[in-house]
Design an enzyme around this catalytic site. Structure first.
Site, short mmCIF file in Angstrom:
data_model
loop_
_atom_site.label_atom_id
_atom_site.label_comp_id
_atom_site.label_asym_id
_atom_site.label_seq_id
_atom_site.Cartn_x
_atom_site.Cartn_y
_atom_site.Cartn_z
N SER A 197 0.72 -1.35 0.13
CA SER A 197 0.03 0.05 -0.14
C SER A 197 0.98 1.30 -0.02
CB SER A 197 -0.98 -0.04 1.30
OG SER A 197 -0.16 -0.16 2.41
N ASP B 146 -1.88 8.08 9.65
CA ASP B 146 -1.56 6.96 10.42
C ASP B 146 0.06 6.74 10.37
OD1 ASP B 146 -0.54 6.33 7.75
OD2 ASP B 146 -2.01 4.51 7.57
N HIS C 5 1.47 5.53 5.76
CA HIS C 5 1.44 5.60 4.37
C HIS C 5 1.61 7.08 3.93
CE1 HIS C 5 -1.14 2.07 5.28
NE2 HIS C 5 -0.90 1.73 4.20
#
Length: 369
Positions: free
Chosen positions: A183, A347, A350
């Site tokens: 990701s 977070d 990312h």
């Protein structure tokens, strides 16, 4: 007669593809799926069965359904694929002269959908209603077989529009950089405006498309074994050739699924398979989190996510290594904690668009070396 005039008359594709003037090699088909078609598009209803005399249609229309869509123009309706999977026979078929094509896809209403053609993935996990993307594909058997397929279990997989443009008469892809990863690497949609981005998504900004096309096959949550065994690596191996490059980046999710020793051997297996095709492999380590600062305001994540095995593997297999983990940490240390935090989503793992652009610039600079 031009292609657009022929389409307006609804003359079957097979009637004009075979009789193209040798000096008129440009082929551009525009299909609008669902109940009605926008001007300039050929309408394809879910009930349209493939017929060689027409040259396009669904292989199994019984497994298709017309649906509405939230977009405008060609995106205001769509067809839903009721059966799917990369090996499904429930495809939309288009007769094409052999050659290299660019295929542009517009989805209908769907939360996450992948695109497959010729039995393998072509675009991974397109997200959001009306998402668009495109890819190159060589046609060697006179027909494109394409479908949209599962990106997220239990959701609808719909297709609004398709544009197919012939690039050249050669039946192989341009020189390509294939990207694997998770990701922090994958595409987010809309590609041009998404707040969250993977660095693979941003890499084309730094590399000339005249030298390489870039195919980002990374997906969120992915790990080495899953990439190798669940279809993404198969897609790359179908097309990769001498002169191409395979960027191999994993580690963030792998401790959930493999021991470090297993991780290393799975990565080694992919390296060897790509080498056997005559292509180059470049290993990349994963960057750390925004919060990986010590008490001296030095950013470091060297002991995270199987990095040491990736570094060792590069040495053992004699392949180039881009130690993005260390290179990004050097940059984060230089700009400080506050500025680093602004390059990440909330977070702290990312990258946002600005953060992905920076990581891509580092990778591109190292690739050019």
């Amino acid at each position: 007669m031009t292609t657009q005039k022929i389409k307006a008359l609804n003359i079957p594709i097979s009637k004009y593809v075979k009789n193209l003037n040798p000096n008129e090699k440009q082929i551009n088909y525009k299909f609008d799926f669902g109940s009605v078609a926008e001007p300039g598009y050929t309408n394809v209803s879910a009930s349209l069965e493939y017929n060689p005399s027409v040259g396009y249609g669904f292989n199994t229309p019984v497994n298709m359904k017309n649906v509405t869509a939230a977009g405008s123009g060609a995106g205001s309706d769509a067809v839903q694929f009721l059966t799917f999977g990369t090996k499904s026979s429930n495809t939309f078929n288009v007769d094409l002269p052999n050659g290299l094509y660019e295929v542009a896809v517009t989805l209908g209403d769907t939360s996450r959908t992948s695109v497959a053609a010729e039995g393998v993935y072509q675009v991974m996990n397109m997200t959001g209603n009306g998402a668009t993307d495109k890819f190159q594909i060589p046609i060697t058997d006179g027909q494109l077989n394409i479908l949209v397929t599962e990106g997220k279990a239990g959701k609808a997989f719909t297709l609004s529009a398709l544009e197919i443009r012939k690039i050249s008469d050669k039946s192989k892809t341009d020189k390509t950089i294939y990207i694997s990863g998770d990701s922090t690497v994958c595409n987010y949609y809309p590609i041009g405006t998404s707040l969250q981005c993977g660095w693979g998504q941003m890499l084309p900004q730094f590399l000339s498309n005249k030298e390489y096309q870039i195919r980002d096959m990374a997906t969120g949550g992915q790990f080495a074994r899953g990439f190798r065994d669940d279809g993404q690596f198969e897609s790359i191996m179908k097309y990769i050739k001498k002169g191409d490059c395979f960027i191999l980046e994993f580690g963030i999710n792998d401790s959930k699924y493999e021991t470090e020793a297993e991780f290393k051997e799975i990565m080694r297996d992919m390296i060897k398979q790509v080498k056997d095709k005559g292509a180059k492999v470049v290993l990349v380590t994963s960057q750390g989190k925004a919060t990986d600062f010590d008490l001296n305001n030095v950013h470091s994540a060297v002991d995270k996510w199987y990095r040491h095995s990736t570094v060792a593997l590069a040495d053992e297999e004699k392949v180039p290594l881009i130690d993005l983990n260390v290179l990004s940490s050097k940059y984060y240390t230089a700009i400080g904690q506050e500025a680093t935090a602004k390059l990440f989503m909330s977070d702290s793992l990312h990258p946002n668009r600005a953060g992905a652009i920076k990581l891509a610039s580092i990778v591109a600079s190292e690739l050019k070396k």
